[in-house]
Motif scaffolding. Structure first.
Motif, short mmCIF file in Angstrom:
data_model
loop_
_atom_site.label_atom_id
_atom_site.label_comp_id
_atom_site.label_asym_id
_atom_site.label_seq_id
_atom_site.Cartn_x
_atom_site.Cartn_y
_atom_site.Cartn_z
N ARG A 533 0.50 -1.28 0.30
CA ARG A 533 -0.18 0.23 -0.16
C ARG A 533 0.89 1.24 0.11
N LEU A 534 1.41 1.43 0.63
CA LEU A 534 3.26 2.53 0.97
C LEU A 534 3.89 2.73 -0.64
N LEU A 535 3.62 1.91 -1.03
CA LEU A 535 4.26 1.63 -2.75
C LEU A 535 3.15 2.09 -3.67
N ARG A 536 2.16 2.41 -3.27
CA ARG A 536 0.99 2.26 -4.07
C ARG A 536 0.98 3.56 -3.74
N SER A 537 0.80 3.99 -2.80
CA SER A 537 0.61 6.00 -2.74
C SER A 537 2.05 6.50 -3.37
N ILE A 538 3.25 6.61 -2.81
CA ILE A 538 4.42 6.64 -3.09
C ILE A 538 5.26 6.15 -5.03
N GLY A 539 4.38 5.66 -5.25
CA GLY A 539 4.73 5.23 -6.35
C GLY A 539 6.37 4.58 -7.22
N ILE A 540 6.27 3.78 -7.69
CA ILE A 540 7.22 2.62 -8.18
C ILE A 540 8.85 4.00 -8.47
N ASP A 541 8.03 4.55 -9.47
CA ASP A 541 8.95 5.88 -9.50
C ASP A 541 10.06 6.31 -8.52
N THR A 542 8.88 6.73 -7.66
CA THR A 542 9.80 7.52 -6.03
C THR A 542 10.56 6.60 -5.99
N PHE A 543 10.02 5.43 -6.01
CA PHE A 543 10.90 4.72 -4.83
C PHE A 543 12.29 4.35 -5.69
N HIS A 544 12.17 3.43 -6.78
CA HIS A 544 13.69 3.34 -7.74
C HIS A 544 14.82 4.84 -7.23
N GLU A 545 13.71 6.38 -7.19
CA GLU A 545 14.86 7.08 -7.95
C GLU A 545 15.61 6.70 -6.35
N ARG A 546 15.03 6.77 -4.84
CA ARG A 546 15.60 6.87 -3.31
C ARG A 546 16.35 5.98 -3.70
N LEU A 547 16.34 4.25 -4.29
CA LEU A 547 17.32 3.29 -3.98
C LEU A 547 18.43 3.51 -4.68
N GLN A 548 18.18 3.72 -5.53
CA GLN A 548 19.54 4.40 -6.15
C GLN A 548 20.06 5.71 -6.00
N ALA A 549 20.02 6.61 -5.13
CA ALA A 549 20.70 7.66 -4.72
C ALA A 549 21.22 7.43 -3.26
N LEU A 550 20.70 6.22 -2.59
CA LEU A 550 21.44 5.18 -1.77
C LEU A 550 22.28 4.33 -2.15
N GLY A 551 22.61 4.28 -3.55
CA GLY A 551 24.12 3.51 -3.70
C GLY A 551 23.56 2.01 -4.67
N PHE A 552 21.65 1.37 -4.68
CA PHE A 552 21.85 0.37 -4.86
C PHE A 552 21.70 0.06 -6.80
N PRO A 553 21.80 -0.29 -7.32
CA PRO A 553 22.53 -0.71 -8.85
C PRO A 553 21.07 -0.66 -9.71
N ALA A 554 20.45 0.43 -10.28
CA ALA A 554 19.39 0.44 -11.41
C ALA A 554 19.37 -0.75 -12.10
#
Length: 836
Positions: A533-554
């Protein structure tokens, strides 16, 4: 007669003059081809690469040549005398050339046509070892003489002797007396006995034929010859001679004296050094000091070993490695068994053994090395039969239910008085710990045994992370309208997927649903449907951006909702690096494992200057995700200086300190549950850590993947962040279950993390994480997350970033949902109804 004598005298004088002239002419003819002996003043001895812990414990040695260079004053006088007595007793008297010896060698060559006699002085041997080949030719011998004379002009006798004793090959890849003392006796030269010194002095003539390991009788005869020469020359007295001659020839091969077991780290260092220096890395005498400390590395070793062994034994005994003779056949003799065991390699700390007697509740075994031992019932009783990863047979009642004579097994001396039946685990694990402030690797173990598998799972195993992804998702949600007090509906999801033609029904594990639940409690209890439910609210793109900023490979990030449940694959190193950002206030630090590099003379060639977390620098504090994304787009342009400490280079701040503190709070509840902070009586998934470690400053998160193929625990304490993983290298195998239940992050991986922290945190005082100024405390209603004026059990204190705290009082009765200034999702989120 006088006339003939005069003629003979002048003839001899002429011949001498012609000889001198010939020698001089020959010398000047060869001079241009002779090397510059002055280079010996700064001679670089080929020395192996050595890897150390930060606190100076030897981890590994790499290189074909083993050498421990010694200064002249570090070499015991008796050891110098032993070599002089047998190799060159007139060393301090001649000018580098022994004319008598040369004449003798020349006569042998003239009469036989072969160069059988060397008669080289120590100076000549230095010339040959440093500048010439070992071929026996007249030209090489002449060059050797000329070079020896030159060396005597450039260096003192003591300098020449020290070069010789450091360069001479003495067998088993040992060069020089320092290495030879270690190889043959496992000692430093200062600890050798006179008899041992004489053995080493006898080696230069023929190291392969006279060494005490391969040829003890020849070594004995040669040693006694050395002692006799020392006695004749007055270097020792009769009593010293007799005592040394009475010493037995007792030695064995000693490898490098490794003081800390960290083979996966050693291989990481070796690989990087070869990449940087090429094959020269093996001979330049590089001393590499890593970032690990002996205490924490040993803690990692012990924790991983215990966690894997416990998991393995819970699932039962898979049987002996081999049966040496069939049931009813004639048993092997002890000699046959010992001969067989000598061919079986050990897997430290396990040793191979063979069962020779099965008692009622014990077995007798023969062990490698000619030893006999008994395994009592305490070391056998765990071994119920293994049927599958999820099934075990009945508990054994007697030793015959487990073993029979002829079984080749593995044994482990758990204590000096307790021997255990063991087996090499099928499952494997990894543990890696970092200093969250600057990313220094504090400890790393990439598997159960480097001997069995050199695959470094801490760096190379890309595995699904399960619920270990959730703190990053919740951190993103906090920056997009949610708070720790936000209420989300923990209820089943049933969504039709037209593409697959199936309904997607993510489930909680265990399948328990609590209805409306706070974000804090949802993370602590690892509620899967809440994550979706949280992912649906913030959106997958937003979560991807955060993960990449944290250093996880795209390349590892999927574009579907299962990413919220950890279907992505990261390595333990990548995962622990992300958790370090949560632990240090939001700063992205880069892991590193080499602290400094020194050459053989102790000169520093490299020193790490890592970027560090800088609480208070405020480089990105209070900024939006866009600022983190700007860093991600152009990381090379990151320039920063610390206003607090000019010597420190701040790392880029990816999330605010407030965000970091709030997520730490939620992960704190994953360990301490609702009993802490006045949240009620519920348990978080990591409650075992609170019980085992008995300290209030921990934060962590469990993680288990679909079908329990991977289990994780990641978390942090003061000054250290660590990730533990356990699973099978074969991705198809599940961790399974036992009579006690399934194997999950909490039961399989967290015990490894806990065991590590038990040792790693010894002596580390309790340090509760700092609360940034941007974080405030507000009294809220538990049921709604709104403000509360009550002080009873219906309310509690909660943390908020300034400006995100609720503004509306909780209603006296019922629960109100909908958009408003304290809504759980942003007002422009059209999917708000899906959250509840």
């Amino acid at each position: 007669m006088m006339k003939w004598l005069k003629r003979l005298f002048w003839l001899m004088l002429l011949m001498f003059a012609l000889g001198v002239a010939a020698v001089a002419a020959f010398y000047f003819h060869l001079e241009k081809d002779l090397p510059d002996v002055s280079s010996l003043k700064d001679a670089s001895l080929e020395t192996p690469m050595r890897v150390y812990s930060r606190d100076g414990k030897l981890i590994a040695e790499f290189g074909e040549i083993r050498r421990i260079p010694l200064q002249y004053d570090e070499i015991p006088e008796q050891l110098r005398h032993a070599f002089l007595a047998i190799e060159d007793s007139r060393f301090y008297e001649h000018p580098g050339i022994d004319l008598i010896g040369i004449t003798r060698a020349f006569v042998v060559w003239m009469t036989t046509g072969q160069m059988r006699q060397g008669a080289s002085t120590i100076t000549q041997q230095v010339a040959r070892n440093f500048f010439l080949s070992r071929e026996k030719t007249l030209l090489r011998k002449v060059k050797e003489v000329f070079l020896a004379w030159r060396i005597e002009q450039e260096l003192s006798k003591n300098e020449i002797l020290a070069l010789y004793l450091n360069k001479i090959p003495l067998g088993y890849r040992s060069y020089g007396i320092g290495a030879a003392a270690q190889v043959y006796y496992g000692k430093e030269v200062k600890d050798l006995t006179l008899g041992q010194m004489a053995v080493l002095a006898g080696l230069p003539k023929a190291p392969s034929m006279l060494n005490p390991i391969r040829s003890p009788q020849r070594a004995l005869a040669r040693r006694n010859l050395v002692l006799q020469r020392m006695l004749q020359l007055g270097m020792i007295d009769q009593a010293q001679h007799d005592a040394a001659a009475a010493e037995p020839i007792k030695t064995r091969y000693h490898g490098a004296e490794v003081q800390l077991d960290a083979p996966y780290l050693a291989e990481m260092v070796r690989s990087q050094m070869v990449e940087q220096y090429g094959d020269q890395a093996y001979i330049q005498g590089l001393n590499i000091y890593t970032t690990v400390t002996a205490t924490r590395q040993q803690a990692a070793n012990d924790a991983l070993f215990k966690g894997l062994l416990d998991y393995d034994q819970r699932h039962g005994y898979r049987g002996p490695a081999k049966s040496l003779w069939a049931k009813g056949a004639t048993p092997w003799s002890n000699e046959q068994i010992f001969a067989h065991l000598d061919e079986v390699g050990s897997i430290d700390p396990f040793e191979p053994g063979v069962v020779v007697k099965v008692g009622e509740r014990y077995v007798d075994v023969l062990l490698k090395g000619g030893l006999e031992a008994r395994i009592e019932w305490e070391g056998l009783s765990w071994a119920r039969p293994f049927i599958s990863d999820s099934r075990q047979g009945a508990a054994p009642r007697k030793a015959a239910d487990i073993l029979r004579t002829g079984d080749q097994i593995w044994v482990w001396p758990e204590t000096e008085s307790k021997l255990c039946l063991v087996q090499i685990p099928d499952a494997n694990a990894a543990l890696i710990a970092l200093d969250p402030i600057d990313g220094a690797v504090e400890a790393i173990s990439g598997g159960f045994s480097f001997q069995v598998s050199k695959f470094n799972r801490a760096l190379q195993a890309r595995r699904q992370v399960g619920s270990n992804i959730k703190p990053f998702l919740y951190s993103t949600a906090l920056d997009h309208g949610f708070t720790l007090a936000s209420i989300i509906n923990d209820a089943p999801i049933n969504q039709w997927d037209a593409g697959s033609g199936k309904a997607w029904q993510p489930k909680n594990s265990p399948p328990i649903y609590d209805g409306p639940i706070s974000l804090r409690e949802a993370l602590a209890k690892s509620k899967n449907v809440v994550s979706v439910r949280l992912l649906r609210s913030i959106g997958i793109d937003t979560f991807h951006e955060r993960l990449q900023a944290l250093g996880f490979p795209a390349s590892s990030l999927q574009r579907n909702e299962s990413i919220s449940l950890g279907s992505v694959e990261f390595t333990p190193m990548e995962l622990v690096s992300g958790y370090a950002i949560l632990a240090n206030g939001g700063f992205k630090v880069a892991p590193y494992f080499i602290d400094r590099i020194e050459d053989a003379q102790g000169q520093r060639l490299f020193e790490a200057t890592p970027q560090s977390a800088c609480r208070g620098c405020g480089q990105l504090a209070q900024r939006s995700l866009n600022s983190a994304q700007a860093y991600l787009d152009e990381p090379a342009n990151w320039q920063a200086s610390c206003p607090i400490d000019p010597t420190l280079t701040p790392a880029p701040q990816i999330i605010s300190e407030a965000n970091s503190a709030l997520i730490t709070e939620a992960m704190h509840s994953a360990i301490y549950g609702g009993s802490d902070r006045g949240l009620g009586g519920w348990l978080g998934t990591g409650w075992r850590a609170a019980k085992a470690l008995q300290r209030p400053d921990l934060a962590g998160k469990t993680g288990t993947t679909n079908e329990s193929k991977d289990a994780w625990f990641s978390g942090f304490a003061p000054e250290v962040v660590a990730t533990a993983w356990i699973g099978f290298d074969d991705h198809r195998r599940k961790l399974g279950r036992t009579a006690q239940g399934g194997e999950f992050g909490a039961s399989a991986a967290q015990p490894i993390w806990i065991e590590f922290m038990k040792q790693a945190l010894q002596g580390v005082p309790v340090q509760l994480p700092p609360k940034p100024e941007e974080v405030i405390t507000v009294r809220i209603d538990k049921a709604t997350g709104y403000l509360s004026q009550r002080e009873d059990a219906s309310s509690r204190n909660e943390f908020f970033q300034k400006g995100t705290e609720p503004k509306q009082l909780a209603p006296q009765e019922g629960v109100l949902f909908g958009h408003g200034e304290n809504t759980d999702a942003p007002a422009d989120d059209n999917s708000a109804e899906d959250i509840f």
